[in-house]
Design a protein around this motif. Structure first.
Motif, PDB file in Angstrom:
ATOM      1  N   VAL A 298       5.019   6.371   3.182  1.00 52.27           N
ATOM      2  CA  VAL A 298       5.704   5.185   2.644  1.00 52.27           C
ATOM      3  C   VAL A 298       5.113   4.889   1.266  1.00 52.27           C
ATOM      4  O   VAL A 298       3.891   4.816   1.112  1.00 52.27           O
ATOM      5  CB  VAL A 298       5.530   3.951   3.561  1.00 52.27           C
ATOM      6  CG1 VAL A 298       6.300   2.760   2.995  1.00 52.27           C
ATOM      7  CG2 VAL A 298       5.993   4.243   4.979  1.00 52.27           C
ATOM      8  N   ASN A 299       5.984   4.720   0.297  1.00 47.51           N
ATOM      9  CA  ASN A 299       5.526   4.479  -1.067  1.00 47.51           C
ATOM     10  C   ASN A 299       4.950   3.086  -1.262  1.00 47.51           C
ATOM     11  O   ASN A 299       3.990   2.899  -2.010  1.00 47.51           O
ATOM     12  CB  ASN A 299       6.682   4.697  -2.044  1.00 47.51           C
ATOM     13  CG  ASN A 299       6.238   4.631  -3.492  1.00 47.51           C
ATOM     14  OD1 ASN A 299       5.288   5.294  -3.879  1.00 47.51           O
ATOM     15  ND2 ASN A 299       6.922   3.830  -4.287  1.00 47.51           N
TER      16      ASN A 299
ATOM     17  N   ALA B  93       0.822  -1.207   0.000  1.00 47.08           N
ATOM     18  CA  ALA B  93       0.000   0.000   0.000  1.00 47.08           C
ATOM     19  C   ALA B  93       0.856   1.255   0.000  1.00 47.08           C
ATOM     20  O   ALA B  93       1.986   1.278   0.494  1.00 47.08           O
ATOM     21  CB  ALA B  93      -0.914   0.014   1.226  1.00 47.08           C
ATOM     22  N   ARG B  94       0.293   2.312  -0.555  1.00 49.35           N
ATOM     23  CA  ARG B  94       0.885   3.654  -0.498  1.00 49.35           C
ATOM     24  C   ARG B  94       0.247   4.366   0.695  1.00 49.35           C
ATOM     25  O   ARG B  94      -0.969   4.510   0.754  1.00 49.35           O
ATOM     26  CB  ARG B  94       0.593   4.398  -1.795  1.00 49.35           C
ATOM     27  CG  ARG B  94       1.310   5.727  -1.968  1.00 49.35           C
ATOM     28  CD  ARG B  94       1.039   6.263  -3.369  1.00 49.35           C
ATOM     29  NE  ARG B  94       1.831   7.448  -3.636  1.00 49.35           N
ATOM     30  CZ  ARG B  94       1.445   8.695  -3.382  1.00 49.35           C
ATOM     31  NH1 ARG B  94       0.253   8.911  -2.832  1.00 49.35           N
ATOM     32  NH2 ARG B  94       2.232   9.716  -3.667  1.00 49.35           N
ATOM     33  N   TRP B  95       1.060   4.800   1.632  1.00 56.49           N
ATOM     34  CA  TRP B  95       0.544   5.396   2.872  1.00 56.49           C
ATOM     35  C   TRP B  95       0.839   6.889   2.874  1.00 56.49           C
ATOM     36  O   TRP B  95       1.996   7.308   2.757  1.00 56.49           O
ATOM     37  CB  TRP B  95       1.207   4.717   4.070  1.00 56.49           C
ATOM     38  CG  TRP B  95       0.784   5.223   5.423  1.00 56.49           C
ATOM     39  CD1 TRP B  95      -0.353   5.908   5.747  1.00 56.49           C
ATOM     40  CD2 TRP B  95       1.504   5.068   6.646  1.00 56.49           C
ATOM     41  NE1 TRP B  95      -0.396   6.187   7.095  1.00 56.49           N
ATOM     42  CE2 TRP B  95       0.736   5.685   7.664  1.00 56.49           C
ATOM     43  CE3 TRP B  95       2.719   4.456   6.967  1.00 56.49           C
ATOM     44  CZ2 TRP B  95       1.155   5.709   8.989  1.00 56.49           C
ATOM     45  CZ3 TRP B  95       3.148   4.480   8.284  1.00 56.49           C
ATOM     46  CH2 TRP B  95       2.361   5.105   9.285  1.00 56.49           C
ATOM     47  N   THR B  96      -0.236   7.679   2.974  1.00 57.61           N
ATOM     48  CA  THR B  96      -0.102   9.131   3.097  1.00 57.61           C
ATOM     49  C   THR B  96      -0.708   9.586   4.409  1.00 57.61           C
ATOM     50  O   THR B  96      -1.643   8.962   4.934  1.00 57.61           O
ATOM     51  CB  THR B  96      -0.806   9.862   1.934  1.00 57.61           C
ATOM     52  OG1 THR B  96      -2.178   9.463   1.892  1.00 57.61           O
ATOM     53  CG2 THR B  96      -0.156   9.522   0.609  1.00 57.61           C
TER      54      THR B  96
ATOM     55  N   LEU C  93      -4.543   4.684   3.233  1.00 56.32           N
ATOM     56  CA  LEU C  93      -3.816   3.680   2.447  1.00 56.32           C
ATOM     57  C   LEU C  93      -4.494   3.551   1.090  1.00 56.32           C
ATOM     58  O   LEU C  93      -5.731   3.542   0.997  1.00 56.32           O
ATOM     59  CB  LEU C  93      -3.826   2.317   3.137  1.00 56.32           C
ATOM     60  CG  LEU C  93      -3.138   2.182   4.501  1.00 56.32           C
ATOM     61  CD1 LEU C  93      -3.327   0.768   5.036  1.00 56.32           C
ATOM     62  CD2 LEU C  93      -1.662   2.529   4.400  1.00 56.32           C
ATOM     63  N   SER C  94      -3.697   3.446   0.057  1.00 50.55           N
ATOM     64  CA  SER C  94      -4.201   3.151  -1.282  1.00 50.55           C
ATOM     65  C   SER C  94      -3.243   2.151  -1.920  1.00 50.55           C
ATOM     66  O   SER C  94      -2.129   1.934  -1.427  1.00 50.55           O
ATOM     67  CB  SER C  94      -4.284   4.421  -2.127  1.00 50.55           C
ATOM     68  OG  SER C  94      -3.013   5.049  -2.222  1.00 50.55           O
ATOM     69  N   ALA C  95      -3.675   1.533  -2.995  1.00 51.50           N
ATOM     70  CA  ALA C  95      -2.823   0.529  -3.635  1.00 51.50           C
ATOM     71  C   ALA C  95      -1.535   1.162  -4.139  1.00 51.50           C
ATOM     72  O   ALA C  95      -1.552   2.230  -4.751  1.00 51.50           O
ATOM     73  CB  ALA C  95      -3.571  -0.132  -4.783  1.00 51.50           C
ATOM     74  N   ALA C  96      -0.418   0.518  -3.856  1.00 44.46           N
ATOM     75  CA  ALA C  96       0.859   0.960  -4.405  1.00 44.46           C
ATOM     76  C   ALA C  96       0.842   0.762  -5.920  1.00 44.46           C
ATOM     77  O   ALA C  96      -0.068   0.154  -6.478  1.00 44.46           O
ATOM     78  CB  ALA C  96       2.005   0.176  -3.767  1.00 44.46           C
ATOM     79  N   SER C  97       1.843   1.273  -6.578  1.00 42.16           N
ATOM     80  CA  SER C  97       1.961   1.146  -8.029  1.00 42.16           C
ATOM     81  C   SER C  97       1.763  -0.294  -8.477  1.00 42.16           C
ATOM     82  O   SER C  97       2.142  -1.241  -7.774  1.00 42.16           O
ATOM     83  CB  SER C  97       3.340   1.639  -8.459  1.00 42.16           C
ATOM     84  OG  SER C  97       3.646   1.232  -9.767  1.00 42.16           O
TER      85      SER C  97
END
Length: 256
Positions: free
Chosen positions: A47-48, A36-39, A81-85
């Motif tokens: 975290v990418n 996951a992409r954490w902002t 959290l969103s899906a990483a690349s």
């Protein structure tokens, strides 16, 4: 005691689910994870690519990553959290299909997939990301401990695990086994083979060429072993060996 990812998802073993007879047995190293992409709450990237859940099936291809991640409950204020690349979710599974099974003219449904260690493990970059971005917020937000351990080759190098994998090989009824890189050779083929084989380079010499079948007996069972590099090498995923990547490219051309 079960291990947990950051934000609390339980680490789960990832095993072959469809267990009918197969043409090919594939042995990798250890299971992957959903990243996951954490902002933070202001949209700043923390975290990418953070491993937050076990992959839904062995050699996962990365589909439905967003749906899996959306089910993880986060405390208010900790961010999103969103899906990483797409290149970070399921790359080994995609590489397995496109760069290994397709040249062998094997559909995934015809292959029994297995890992030396059927659970995901943390790598050093994940450990650093957790220490930097996650650990400092634990007390403030009541976040659970991230307890997935670092990968240790010794963990899967046991007689008990070899017996389990051997039973899967027997159940698969496959007479041909693809080993992905040095570790499966050292931990499964070498201890059980009637001919000592040290690593992928040695297996390549014994077979006469990279990717050529090599006949042996594993615990008395006759099999053909095909030694290929790990998908990370073939697909140039992160740090990888240019030499093995080039050898794999040549093998694909020869198989076409």
């Amino acid at each position: 005691m079960p291990y947990h990812f950051p934000f609390g998802q339980t680490l789960k073993p990832v095993l072959q689910q469809e267990r009918s007879a197969k043409k090919l047995f594939v042995l990798g190293v250890y299971a992957s994870a959903v990243h996951a992409r954490w902002t933070d709450a202001k949209g700043k990237l923390l975290v990418n690519a953070l491993a937050v859940a076990s992959e839904p099936y062995i050699f996962w291809r990365g589909e439905d990553a967003e749906e899996i991640i959306c089910k993880i409950n986060l405390p208010d204020g900790v961010g999103t959290l969103s899906a990483a690349s797409a290149s970070l979710n399921g790359p080994s599974g995609k590489a397995l299909d496109e760069l290994f099974l397709t040249p062998l003219r094997i559909d995934r449904s015809e292959a029994w997939l297995c890992d030396l260690l059927p659970e995901s493990r943390m790598n050093p970059s994940q450990a650093k990301a957790i220490q930097r971005a996650y650990t400092p917020l634990q007390e403030r937000y009541g976040l659970p401990n991230a307890t997935v351990p670092l990968f240790d080759k010794k963990e899967s190098d046991t007689y008990a695990r070899r017996l389990q994998i051997m039973q899967e090989l027997i159940d698969s009824k496959a007479e041909q086994i693809v080993v992905l890189g040095d570790v499966p050779i050292k931990q499964f083929i070498q201890p059980l083979s009637n001919t000592p084989v040290r690593n992928l380079a040695h297996l390549t010499d014994l077979a006469g060429a990279y990717g050529a079948p090599w006949q042996t007996k594993l615990d008395g069972r006759s099999v053909e072993v095909i030694g290929l590099c790990h998908p990370r090498q073939a697909a140039r995923l992160g740090s990888s060996s240019a030499e093995w990547g080039a050898r794999h490219d040549s093998w694909i051309k020869q198989m076409s």
